[in-house]
Design an enzyme around this catalytic site. Structure first.
Site, PDB file in Angstrom:
ATOM      1  N   LYS A   1     110.655  -2.533 -68.655  1.00 34.65           N
ATOM      2  CA  LYS A   1     109.965  -3.249 -70.353  1.00 34.65           C
ATOM      3  C   LYS A   1     110.329  -1.406 -71.354  1.00 34.65           C
ATOM      4  CE  LYS A   1     106.643  -5.767 -70.806  1.00 34.65           C
ATOM      5  NZ  LYS A   1     104.803  -6.247 -70.588  1.00 34.65           N
TER       6      LYS A   1
ATOM      7  N   GLU B   1     107.616  -3.859 -63.934  1.00 36.83           N
ATOM      8  CA  GLU B   1     106.275  -4.358 -62.951  1.00 36.83           C
ATOM      9  C   GLU B   1     106.933  -5.415 -62.811  1.00 36.83           C
ATOM     10  OE1 GLU B   1     103.848  -4.716 -66.936  1.00 36.83           O
ATOM     11  OE2 GLU B   1     104.418  -6.321 -67.512  1.00 36.83           O
TER      12      GLU B   1
ATOM     13  N   HIS C   1     111.722 -13.812 -76.121  1.00 36.95           N
ATOM     14  CA  HIS C   1     110.114 -12.820 -76.280  1.00 36.95           C
ATOM     15  C   HIS C   1     109.640 -12.320 -77.480  1.00 36.95           C
ATOM     16  CE1 HIS C   1     111.097 -11.874 -72.056  1.00 36.95           C
ATOM     17  NE2 HIS C   1     111.918 -11.332 -72.918  1.00 36.95           N
TER      18      HIS C   1
ATOM     19  N   GLU D   1      99.266  -6.030 -73.275  1.00 40.96           N
ATOM     20  CA  GLU D   1      98.710  -4.397 -73.973  1.00 40.96           C
ATOM     21  C   GLU D   1      97.947  -5.172 -75.191  1.00 40.96           C
ATOM     22  OE1 GLU D   1     102.534  -4.185 -76.910  1.00 40.96           O
ATOM     23  OE2 GLU D   1     102.592  -6.316 -77.012  1.00 40.96           O
TER      24      GLU D   1
ATOM     25  N   ARG E   1      96.278  -4.319 -84.664  1.00 41.25           N
ATOM     26  CA  ARG E   1      96.069  -3.638 -86.291  1.00 41.25           C
ATOM     27  C   ARG E   1      96.539  -6.017 -86.129  1.00 41.25           C
ATOM     28  NH1 ARG E   1     100.963  -7.667 -84.794  1.00 41.25           N
ATOM     29  NH2 ARG E   1     102.281  -6.713 -83.362  1.00 41.25           N
TER      30      ARG E   1
HETATM   31  P1  ADP Z   1     106.393  -6.944 -77.247  1.00 47.48           P
HETATM   32  O1  ADP Z   1     105.226  -6.096 -77.411  1.00 47.48           O
HETATM   33  O2  ADP Z   1     108.169  -6.449 -77.165  1.00 47.48           O
HETATM   34  O3  ADP Z   1     105.615  -8.282 -78.083  1.00 47.48           O
HETATM   35  P2  ADP Z   1     104.985  -7.458 -74.763  1.00 47.48           P
HETATM   36  O4  ADP Z   1     104.469  -7.041 -73.666  1.00 47.48           O
HETATM   37  O5  ADP Z   1     104.110  -8.457 -75.447  1.00 47.48           O
HETATM   38  O6  ADP Z   1     106.414  -7.427 -75.706  1.00 47.48           O
HETATM   39  O7  ADP Z   1     105.669  -8.802 -74.340  1.00 47.48           O
HETATM   40  C1  ADP Z   1     106.523 -10.119 -74.563  1.00 47.48           C
HETATM   41  C2  ADP Z   1     106.857 -11.463 -74.015  1.00 47.48           C
HETATM   42  O8  ADP Z   1     107.392 -10.884 -72.825  1.00 47.48           O
HETATM   43  C3  ADP Z   1     105.477 -12.026 -73.565  1.00 47.48           C
HETATM   44  O9  ADP Z   1     104.845 -12.678 -74.107  1.00 47.48           O
HETATM   45  C4  ADP Z   1     106.442 -12.398 -72.089  1.00 47.48           C
HETATM   46  O10 ADP Z   1     107.120 -13.731 -72.760  1.00 47.48           O
HETATM   47  C5  ADP Z   1     107.341 -11.680 -71.948  1.00 47.48           C
HETATM   48  N1  ADP Z   1     107.020 -10.852 -70.517  1.00 47.48           N
HETATM   49  C6  ADP Z   1     106.319  -9.851 -70.970  1.00 47.48           C
HETATM   50  N2  ADP Z   1     106.117  -9.104 -70.092  1.00 47.48           N
HETATM   51  C7  ADP Z   1     105.637  -9.703 -68.090  1.00 47.48           C
HETATM   52  C8  ADP Z   1     105.713  -9.941 -67.241  1.00 47.48           C
HETATM   53  N3  ADP Z   1     105.157  -9.205 -66.493  1.00 47.48           N
HETATM   54  N4  ADP Z   1     106.875 -11.335 -66.611  1.00 47.48           N
HETATM   55  C9  ADP Z   1     106.273 -11.947 -66.987  1.00 47.48           C
HETATM   56  N5  ADP Z   1     107.128 -12.332 -68.673  1.00 47.48           N
HETATM   57  C10 ADP Z   1     106.882 -10.925 -69.394  1.00 47.48           C
END
Ligand code: ADP
Length: 449
Positions: free
Chosen positions: A159, A201, A236, A289, A293
């Site tokens: 990520k 992760e 996502h 996260e 906002r």
């Molecule tokens: P962004 O900031 O790009 O929106 P996020 O960290 O909020 O990224 O993650 C967005 C989506 O990605 C999550 O809602 C989930 O569907 C998927 N995701 C993120 N991290 C993981 C993880 N460790 N395991 C499984 N799915 C993940």
């Protein structure tokens, strides 16, 4: 209270903020690009200022232009909406330096939550559970990274540290594809955020995306509101949100809500924000996260609590005391939001800009539509494809689904391909109707891949 608020945004969220301001007796200034002269937010505001050409980098992201617009019109506060400058701590700092209130948290809170690796470390210290991971940036061709991936256990996910909107993410199922995935994620992150750093992760299998709206005042009081389930996503990115989540028991709500409050307190959070978690099949939850906002999906929380989150956000930014405590907030029913995007779901969601012919958006008992479009409006190709949000409130989940299904049937947006037929399919899907679905629902059960 502020006297005049400039909304540094466009579209439906600009309209949403203008409405809240009007009810609070606050004057409004809309900003717009040359491509957005005819957008509804310009028509709704008391005043408007053109801040630059169509390209967002020259208008909605143009800090000197926006600050100048606030100074010329005498606005004493700026609401950033979501996207654009909403999580830009430099913008919050410039507002402050110019004597204009930024309607959001302190710049330090934005900074601490903006870097995902730093945020995860901070959460660990605050006792909030996090996904096992690298705890720092990773590089390709590094035997230590490969060893760590094995230790964490495949699948892992790469990520972007500056991530947002699901960009710069790669799921890796085996060691052979690890290096390639890191390089691809870095390239995508550099293009999207100007920062190529990525981290690793554990990939939580069949996860549910559960998030908590929190509120905080400058006196150190915090409240969490009932969760939103945002597990229906494509690439996502959220498409459908509901509250409460069919997955979450009262006991788990309290436990996660408390963790969300701790997360907010760890960064002295003021105004409204969202703490996002993943929940696995054992009902274990992990901090993902914090969004510093207002979010696109805030109306589902408004519908089930009766609290106007944008008004509260403005009041808290103006220094008022938090009026709510988590244990007194009642759940009034079940709410669902469908995001209507100008995209063709049958053609891999390619954008569908153009001029809207006939337009009919649903209403009736328990239905709310937040939009900036109207018949004859031309959707420009430059911005986000969200054109409307349909939100329903039902007495229970079954009624909410039935209400959403009937609302979607009423939608008519002539000439524009949009996501409403896809939402109808989701509402009719047996698996969805039975309860909470995981984030793989859309590809697996709707698109069959
Ligand atoms: P962004 O900031 O790009 O929106 P996020 O960290 O909020 O990224 O993650 C967005 C989506 O990605 C999550 O809602 C989930 O569907 C998927 N995701 C993120 N991290 C993981 C993880 N460790 N395991 C499984 N799915 C993940």
């Amino acid at each position: 209270m502020f006297k005049k608020i400039l909304i540094a945004n466009r579209g439906e969220i600009s309209c949403r903020v203008i409405r809240a301001c009007r009810e609070l007796g606050v004057k409004t200034v809309a900003v717009h690009s040359e491509a957005d002269k005819e957008c509804m937010h310009v028509k709704l505001a008391d005043q408007s200022v053109c801040v630059g050409p169509a390209l967002a980098s020259e208008s909605y992201l143009n800090i000197p232009s926006i600050i100048a617009a606030a100074e010329i019109t005498g606005a004493d506060a700026i609401h950033p909406g979501y996207g654009f400058l909403a999580e830009n701590m430099y913008f919050a700092e410039v507002c402050e330096a110019c004597g204009i209130h930024f309607i959001g948290p302190k710049k330090e809170s934005i900074e601490k939550m903006g870097d995902k690796i730093a945020a995860i470390e901070l959460m660990k210290k605050a006792g909030v559970p996090v996904v096992p991971g690298s705890g720092g940036p990773v590089e390709a061709d590094d035997p230590k990274v490969a060893a760590l991936a094995k230790k964490i256990g495949f699948p892992v996910i790469i990520k972007a540290t500056a991530g947002g909107g699901g960009k710069g993410m790669r799921i890796v199922v085996s060691e052979e594809t690890l290096d390639n995935a890191i390089i691809m994620a870095q390239t995508e992150a550099k293009a999207a955020f100007g920062n190529p750093d990525v981290y690793m992760e554990k990939y939580i299998e069949e996860p549910h995306h559960i998030e908590f709206q929190i509120m905080g005042d400058k006196f150190g009081h915090y409240a969490y509101l009932p969760e939103r389930d945002c597990s229906i996503q494509r690439r996502h990115q959220k498409l459908v949100e509901e509250s409460p989540s069919p997955l979450i028991s009262e006991a788990l709500r309290k436990k996660m809500g408390k963790a969300a409050k701790n997360a907010a307190a760890a960064v002295d959070y003021v105004t409204v924000g969202t703490v996002e978690f993943l929940v696995d099949k054992h009902n274990d939850f992990y901090f993902m996260e914090m969004n510093t906002r207002i979010q696109v999906e805030h109306p589902v929380t408004e519908m089930i609590t009766g609290i106007d989150l944008v008004k509260e956000q403005i009041k808290l930014a103006a220094g008022e005391k938090l009026e709510f405590s988590s244990d007194k907030i009642k759940i009034l029913g079940h709410a669902i939001e469908c995001r209507i995007n100008a995209e063709d779901p049958d053609k891999d969601f390619i954008p569908s800009p153009g001029t809207i012919g006939k337009l009919f958006l649903p209403g009736g008992m328990g239905v709310r539509t937040d939009t900036h479009v109207y018949s004859g409006y031309t959707i420009p190709p430059y911005y986000d494809s969200l054109i409307a949000k349909i939100i329903v409130l039902g007495e229970d989940r079954d009624e909410a689904i039935a209400r959403m299904a009937r609302a979607l049937k009423e939608v008519e947006i002539e000439n524009i391909k949009n996501t409403s037929p896809l939402h109808s399919k989701i509402m009719a899907n047996e698996k969805f109707r039975k309860g909470s679905v995981a984030t793989d629902f859309l590809p697996k059960y709707i698109f069959g891949r």
